[in-house]
Write a protein that holds these residues in place. Structure first.
Motif, PDB file in Angstrom:
ATOM      1  N   THR A 176       0.856  -1.180   0.000  1.00 23.23           N
ATOM      2  CA  THR A 176       0.000   0.000   0.000  1.00 23.23           C
ATOM      3  C   THR A 176       0.895   1.234   0.000  1.00 23.23           C
ATOM      4  OG1 THR A 176      -0.124   0.112   2.425  1.00 23.23           O
ATOM      5  CG2 THR A 176      -1.805  -1.206   1.303  1.00 23.23           C
ATOM      6  N   TRP A 177       0.281   2.401  -0.184  1.00 25.85           N
ATOM      7  CA  TRP A 177       1.037   3.643  -0.104  1.00 25.85           C
ATOM      8  C   TRP A 177       1.613   3.798   1.299  1.00 25.85           C
ATOM      9  CZ3 TRP A 177       1.935   5.742  -4.608  1.00 25.85           C
ATOM     10  CH2 TRP A 177       1.009   5.599  -5.638  1.00 25.85           C
ATOM     11  N   GLY A 178       2.847   4.296   1.401  1.00 31.01           N
ATOM     12  CA  GLY A 178       3.430   4.505   2.713  1.00 31.01           C
ATOM     13  C   GLY A 178       4.931   4.348   2.692  1.00 31.01           C
ATOM     14  N   ALA A 179       5.496   3.915   3.811  1.00 30.50           N
ATOM     15  CA  ALA A 179       6.938   3.739   3.953  1.00 30.50           C
ATOM     16  C   ALA A 179       7.197   2.654   4.998  1.00 30.50           C
ATOM     17  CB  ALA A 179       7.618   5.040   4.369  1.00 30.50           C
ATOM     18  N   ALA A 232       9.123  -1.522  10.879  1.00 33.73           N
ATOM     19  CA  ALA A 232       8.084  -0.561  11.255  1.00 33.73           C
ATOM     20  C   ALA A 232       7.563   0.050   9.964  1.00 33.73           C
ATOM     21  CB  ALA A 232       8.644   0.522  12.179  1.00 33.73           C
ATOM     22  N   THR A 233       6.250   0.177   9.845  1.00 35.04           N
ATOM     23  CA  THR A 233       5.686   0.646   8.583  1.00 35.04           C
ATOM     24  C   THR A 233       4.479   1.542   8.824  1.00 35.04           C
ATOM     25  OG1 THR A 233       4.794  -0.080   6.445  1.00 35.04           O
ATOM     26  CG2 THR A 233       4.238  -1.425   8.359  1.00 35.04           C
ATOM     27  N   TRP A 234       4.353   2.535   7.977  1.00 40.60           N
ATOM     28  CA  TRP A 234       3.162   3.380   7.931  1.00 40.60           C
ATOM     29  C   TRP A 234       2.561   3.255   6.533  1.00 40.60           C
ATOM     30  CZ3 TRP A 234       3.071   7.407   4.321  1.00 40.60           C
ATOM     31  CH2 TRP A 234       1.855   8.109   4.260  1.00 40.60           C
ATOM     32  N   GLY A 235       1.253   3.084   6.475  1.00 39.39           N
ATOM     33  CA  GLY A 235       0.603   2.955   5.176  1.00 39.39           C
ATOM     34  C   GLY A 235      -0.766   3.593   5.168  1.00 39.39           C
ATOM     35  N   TRP A 236      -1.248   3.798   3.951  1.00 36.59           N
ATOM     36  CA  TRP A 236      -2.596   4.356   3.779  1.00 36.59           C
ATOM     37  C   TRP A 236      -3.290   3.607   2.654  1.00 36.59           C
ATOM     38  CZ3 TRP A 236      -5.311   6.346  -0.296  1.00 36.59           C
ATOM     39  CH2 TRP A 236      -6.528   6.978   0.012  1.00 36.59           C
ATOM     40  N   SER A 237      -4.557   3.293   2.879  1.00 39.20           N
ATOM     41  CA  SER A 237      -5.378   2.690   1.834  1.00 39.20           C
ATOM     42  C   SER A 237      -6.785   3.261   1.953  1.00 39.20           C
ATOM     43  CB  SER A 237      -5.413   1.162   1.981  1.00 39.20           C
ATOM     44  OG  SER A 237      -6.070   0.783   3.176  1.00 39.20           O
ATOM     45  N   ARG A 238      -7.519   3.170   0.879  1.00 40.56           N
ATOM     46  CA  ARG A 238      -8.877   3.712   0.862  1.00 40.56           C
ATOM     47  C   ARG A 238      -9.774   2.977   1.856  1.00 40.56           C
ATOM     48  NH1 ARG A 238     -11.181   6.782  -2.997  1.00 40.56           N
ATOM     49  NH2 ARG A 238      -9.461   6.308  -4.416  1.00 40.56           N
ATOM     50  N   HIS A 290      -5.193   5.432   7.482  1.00 39.36           N
ATOM     51  CA  HIS A 290      -3.812   5.373   7.944  1.00 39.36           C
ATOM     52  C   HIS A 290      -3.618   4.170   8.869  1.00 39.36           C
ATOM     53  CE1 HIS A 290      -2.694   9.293   6.303  1.00 39.36           C
ATOM     54  NE2 HIS A 290      -3.893   9.708   6.675  1.00 39.36           N
ATOM     55  N   LEU A 291      -2.470   3.515   8.719  1.00 37.71           N
ATOM     56  CA  LEU A 291      -2.164   2.348   9.534  1.00 37.71           C
ATOM     57  C   LEU A 291      -0.671   2.318   9.829  1.00 37.71           C
ATOM     58  CD1 LEU A 291      -3.100  -0.323  10.845  1.00 37.71           C
ATOM     59  CD2 LEU A 291      -2.663  -1.445   8.652  1.00 37.71           C
ATOM     60  N   VAL A 292      -0.332   2.230  11.122  1.00 36.95           N
ATOM     61  CA  VAL A 292       1.056   2.113  11.561  1.00 36.95           C
ATOM     62  C   VAL A 292       1.227   0.759  12.229  1.00 36.95           C
ATOM     63  CG1 VAL A 292       2.869   3.082  13.029  1.00 36.95           C
ATOM     64  CG2 VAL A 292       1.239   4.605  11.898  1.00 36.95           C
ATOM     65  N   ARG A 293       2.256   0.024  11.794  1.00 33.71           N
ATOM     66  CA  ARG A 293       2.496  -1.314  12.352  1.00 33.71           C
ATOM     67  C   ARG A 293       3.978  -1.501  12.622  1.00 33.71           C
ATOM     68  NH1 ARG A 293       1.033  -5.267   7.980  1.00 33.71           N
ATOM     69  NH2 ARG A 293       1.641  -3.520   6.634  1.00 33.71           N
ATOM     70  N   GLY A 341      -6.676   1.991  11.000  1.00 32.58           N
ATOM     71  CA  GLY A 341      -7.638   1.095  10.404  1.00 32.58           C
ATOM     72  C   GLY A 341      -8.935   1.068  11.189  1.00 32.58           C
ATOM     73  N   ARG A 342      -9.793   0.176  10.807  1.00 34.36           N
ATOM     74  CA  ARG A 342     -11.106   0.102  11.436  1.00 34.36           C
ATOM     75  C   ARG A 342     -11.059  -0.749  12.686  1.00 34.36           C
ATOM     76  NH1 ARG A 342     -14.844  -1.073   6.046  1.00 34.36           N
ATOM     77  NH2 ARG A 342     -14.327   0.866   4.950  1.00 34.36           N
TER      78      ARG A 342
END
Length: 984
Positions: free
Chosen positions: A642-645, A660-666, A670-673, A693-694
């Protein structure tokens, strides 16, 4: 090039850019050593050496050889070697060396190769692996260097696309050969198979088979092929051939993997395929002009035409019987017994991965096998195995873990033993295997053979040291080791003794032949003449048995002249099978010595310091401009980009990995893991956390009388967060032919999930829920998980599509310890593997059961709150289609090879094998809405086409499987899927 080829040529490299060559180099974890090891480091000008404190001497020797080879290691290239650390692994008997990224490092498995040649092992490793550091530094230029600056070390690995793997390894073998008196590339065995194949390698228009391997016949590895192509290219086009080719590639990075062929055509008028044909045409012309003698051996065991077969180490038991190790493409290695009068054979015992030859006293048979330790995959020893008369099940000798060449004595047994500090010795034990005496050989002298002679009643050795290889005698009274001949850079192998003579393989004549040596007179004789080579001489009952090579493999032969032809070996062999070529002006490491003055100088210049593992668990080495889970990407091949880093970490000792990752999806926003996993303690410890996320919601729903569904109102939307930890104890019971593994696991997870508050439920007099919309939720969800798994599998043959026999058992239990209204989950799973109806077919069947236990008892028509196991869902269905209420499932698969195309689009994709898997699944469960005793059944059937293929002329070890699946669920439309199984 056709339009289809243009499309594939553009799309494939883009898809594989971070999935094939780069991924193998980037995300490889070499494993964990025992935590008891204390590590030291030496920091020199261009290298850092990490080593256990028990291996100070091998570390200092490595630094001495690195210094010695440094001025010439970059021969032919513009730039010097990369600054890179060396990590010495001392407890793994599977001798090897690797250069890896993520983080960048050179790994040495310091135990000398039991089948090595006349150059000491550490010198071989330095010459070969340090040459890779030169290649990588010359690839790390232009756009690749910019990518490395932007993305860390994973960006630099993209440069590996601009020098094919056959060229990387061939060039390293080339330097290893040039840096020795008679090195690896010149060994007669290194061209053995190609000499036997002759013009066969040039008959196919598409030569990819020789790059990528085959399931139908034996193909030499990419080291052998790569060396011949690289040597030819340097000889014909000059020492700057690869420097110029690589420089063009990295400066024109948009050409991706095709830059190699383009540069070859642009500067030298050749290409990969043409270079292959030119190199082997020249070799064949040379071999035809220098015909080899006919085989002197009389064949005992003819070989089949279509099943490459290898006999090894024939060993007479009595006048009419001998035993030998045997393997072929259809079956793994085993010990067979052969009647010397008729050639008939029978299975004597199944064996594992053999590390040294069998020996016998006429009744019992000894050999050694590689065995991994119970806890640590990096601790691989060599254990002595024994087969008693009348038994078909070998026994493992208790005690010695680093033993080679077990040799029966009149009143016991002896073996060679290696210790992590780089020293060999000989151990003499009683008949029960209890060590009685130990004898040391000279420091850093390697033992490559051990034998007992009944006539002289002495123990004999084959030794390798700085002077080369030579036979020696051990005086068991004084412990003195006496050389029987001067050292020479002539490879000796497979030592036996009997009747006052030593028998071994030797390349003194320039070919692999059987030789005999008289310790009393020092005279040596050649006992065989072979077209390609004879090996493993063994005397017995007036005969001399050997194995002799031809195109179909190694067959057992009897040599008719046990007296032989006297020879006087020189310092190096006659060069009988290698075309002449111009040697490089590089250092010869055989002339480099490690003296006491060298030791004192290196200690003064580069003192050792403690390397503290605990403070270096994290080592950030790369980042990626996308969000993904690298653990899932490699272990499950589920990149889910997904989009992110993403930030990536792995320590130098490969004991701790993290991201460690940050991402964004429709869908999720935003999601940090983040996740960290530590395997350095035997127990694999992991921790993870996520935010975004949800939020997860466990709500109630019920089916009304009119068939409609009433659902509990959802809570306000909120960001989801969770944290968890787990521990897994993998215990490996390596028993050779069988490998058994027991895995115990436990995990805990907490999240801010919302769970329906069942304590607030009220009921009508009829027993129905009266306030479903008013009960609300309890915040927070705990999950405690326990699991136990056990598997048993036997070795598979080269052509097998799966293990012939094996099984897997798993049991799991999940519960919410903070909410007893939440049901526990019990899950069971079992899978059995058996052979199919024909050879290399596989039949497997699986069953699973799961059910919810306890929890709040809800009225009929309301699904209880609880977890689910998705193990063994009917294909085409997902977890939303089932309920974990007495769920039972079964599956059956039958897989078989359809064909072996061995063709494709030259240089792009090569199809090795096409398999078909036919499968059927069924499942049933008791849904909450069903009347009492009612069950819902699900069924699906279909199949998978599995394409075993290689991209971009990658070698056999990089074979990838593309799976195309089509299944028809009984309640849904057909489901089509695509999967990829990567070889890492």
């Amino acid at each position: 090039m056709t339009s289809l080829r243009r499309i594939i040529a553009i799309i494939l490299p883009l898809c594989l850019l971070l999935g094939m060559q780069s991924a193998r180099a980037q995300y490889y974890s070499w494993g964990a050593d025992a935590p008891s090891l204390r590590w030291q480091r030496i920091s020199a000008e261009r290298v850092q050496i990490l080593y256990p404190d028990t291996a100070a001497a091998p570390a200092r020797r490595t630094l001495r050889y690195v210094e010695a080879v440094g001025p010439s290691i970059g021969h032919g290239f513009s730039h010097p070697p990369l600054r890179i650390p060396f990590v010495l692994r001392t407890e793994n008997f599977r001798s090897n060396g690797l250069v890896m990224w993520m983080p960048k490092r050179i790994e040495f498995l310091t135990t000398p190769d039991a089948s090595g040649y006349s150059m000491p092992w550490l010198k071989q490793l330095v010459a070969h692996e340090y040459r890779h550091a030169v290649q990588y530094n010359n690839l790390n230029r232009g756009l690749i260097r910019i990518l490395g600056g932007l993305l860390g070390q994973q960006g630099a690995t993209v440069g590996l696309l601009f020098m094919p793997l056959w060229a990387l390894e061939g060039d390293a073998v080339m330097f290893e050969t040039e840096a020795s008196s008679y090195g690896r590339g010149l060994q007669p065995r290194f061209t053995l198979e190609y000499r036997a194949l002759g013009d066969e390698v040039l008959r196919r228009r598409n030569c990819d088979k020789w790059f990528c391997g085959s399931y139908r016949e034996y193909v030499p590895d990419h080291y052998q092929m790569g060396y011949q192509m690289v040597r030819y290219a340097y000889s014909r086009y000059g020492d700057g051939f690869w420097d110029r080719t690589v420089r063009y590639g990295v400066r024109n990075a948009y050409l991706l993997t095709f830059s190699t062929s383009i540069a070859m055509r642009k500067f030298y008028g050749t290409g990969e395929g043409r270079l292959f044909r030119e190199a082997f045409a020249a070799l064949n012309d040379y071999w035809k002009a220098h015909p080899a003698p006919e085989d002197s051996g009389i064949t005992l065991t003819p070989l089949p035409e279509d099943n490459y077969t290898e006999y090894a180490h024939p060993l007479p038991l009595d006048d009419t019987t001998l035993v030998a190790l045997k393997t072929d493409l259809d079956r793994p290695m085993r010990l067979v017994e052969i009647d010397t009068r008729t050639g008939e054979e029978r299975l004597r015992a199944r064996v594992g991965s053999v590390s040294s030859r069998p020996a016998t006293d006429g009744r019992r048979i000894w050999w050694s096998e590689y065995r991994r330790s119970l806890l640590f995959r990096e601790r691989v020893g060599s254990r002595i195995c024994r087969l008693d008369p009348g038994s078909r099940r070998p026994r493992t000798m208790k005690g010695p873990r680093n033993a080679l060449y077990p040799t029966p004595l009149p009143e016991g047994v002896a073996w060679a033993e290696y210790t992590p500090d780089g020293r060999y010795g000989v151990v003499v034990a009683d008949s029960l295997g209890k060590a009685v005496r130990r004898y040391a050989v000279a420091p850093f002298a390697e033992i490559h053979g051990l034998a007992w002679d009944d006539a002289t009643r002495a123990i004999y050795l084959l030794l390798t040291d700085d002077e080369g290889m030579h036979p020696a005698r051990l005086d068991t009274a004084t412990g003195e080791v006496t050389a029987l001949a001067p050292g020479a850079y002539i490879t000796l192998s497979d030592l036996r003794a009997g009747g006052g003579r030593l028998y071994f393989g030797s390349i003194a004549s320039g070919r692999d032949e059987a030789h005999a040596f008289d310790p009393a007179t020092g005279r040596q004789s050649r006992l065989s003449r072979s077209r390609y080579g004879s090996f493993s001489p063994a005397p017995g009952s007036g005969a001399l048995w050997t194995v002799t090579y031809d195109r179909r493999g190694y067959r057992i032969t009897r040599q008719p002249d046990p007296a032989g032809e006297p020879i006087a070996p020189g310092p190096v062999p006659d060069d009988a099978v290698n075309p002449p070529y111009r040697r490089w002006q590089t250092i010869n490491l055989d002339t480099v010595r490690y003296t006491p003055s060298d030791s004192a100088r290196l200690h003064d210049l580069y003192p050792a310091r403690r390397y503290r593992k605990g403070t270096r668990l994290l080592r950030l080495h790369s980042w990626a401009p996308v969000s993904f889970d690298p653990f899932d990407a490699l272990e499950e091949f589920d990149p889910h980009l997904t989009w992110g880093a993403t930030l990536l970490s792995q320590n130098l000792l490969s004991t701790t990995e993290a991201f460690a990752t940050w991402g964004w999806s429709r869908q999720e926003g935003h999601l940090v893991r983040g996740r960290i996993r530590c395997s350095g303690l035997g127990v694999v410890l992991a921790a993870d956390a996520s935010y975004g996320g949800r939020r997860m919601v466990y709500s109630l729903a019920r089916r009304l009388d009119d068939g409609s569904i009433e659902r509990q109102p959802l809570p306000p939307a909120a960001k989801y967060w969770s944290a968890g930890a787990s521990a897994t104890l993998p215990l490996l019971f390596d028993r050779g032919y069988h490998v058994r593994q027991l895995s115990l696991s436990a995990g805990w997870n907490y999240s801010n999930g919302m769970v329906a508050d069942l304590q607030r439920l009220r009921y009508t007099p009829e027993g129905a829920i009266a306030n479903l919309s008013e009960i609300g939720y309890r915040p927070g969800l705990h999950k405690l998980s326990f699991g136990i798994a056990f598997s048993d599998a036997v070795q598979a043959a080269r052509r097998d599509v799966a293990t012939p026999w094996g099984y897997l058992l798993h049991a799991g239990y999940q519960l919410n310890p903070a909410n007893r209204d939440f049901s526990d989950l019990v899950s069971l799973y079992a899978r059995l593997y058996t052979p199919g109806f024909f050879r290399h077919n596989s039949l497997s069947a699986a069953v699973a059961y799961q059910t919810s236990v306890g929890g709040y008892r809800l009225p009929s028509g309301v699904r209880p709150l609880g977890y689910k196991s998705t193990r063994l869902l009917p294909r085409g269905y997902d977890s939303s289609d089932i309920e974990s209420n007495r769920y039972a499932a079964a599956s059956i698969d039958y897989q078989f090879p359809l064909c072996y195309p061995e063709g494709g689009i030259g240089g792009i994709v090569y199809f090795k094998r096409i398999r078909l898997n036919l499968g059927a699944d069924c499942a049933s469960f008791r849904p909450a809405a069903a009347p009492r005793g009612g069950r819902t059944a699900l069924f699906s059937f279909g199949g998978d086409i599995l394409l075993d293929l290689n991209f971009l002329r990658m070698p056999a070890a990089s074979t990838t499987t593309l799976k195309l699946s089509l299944y028809k669920p009984d309640r849904k439309k057909c489901r089509f899927g695509v999967g990829v199984d990567m070889p890492f």
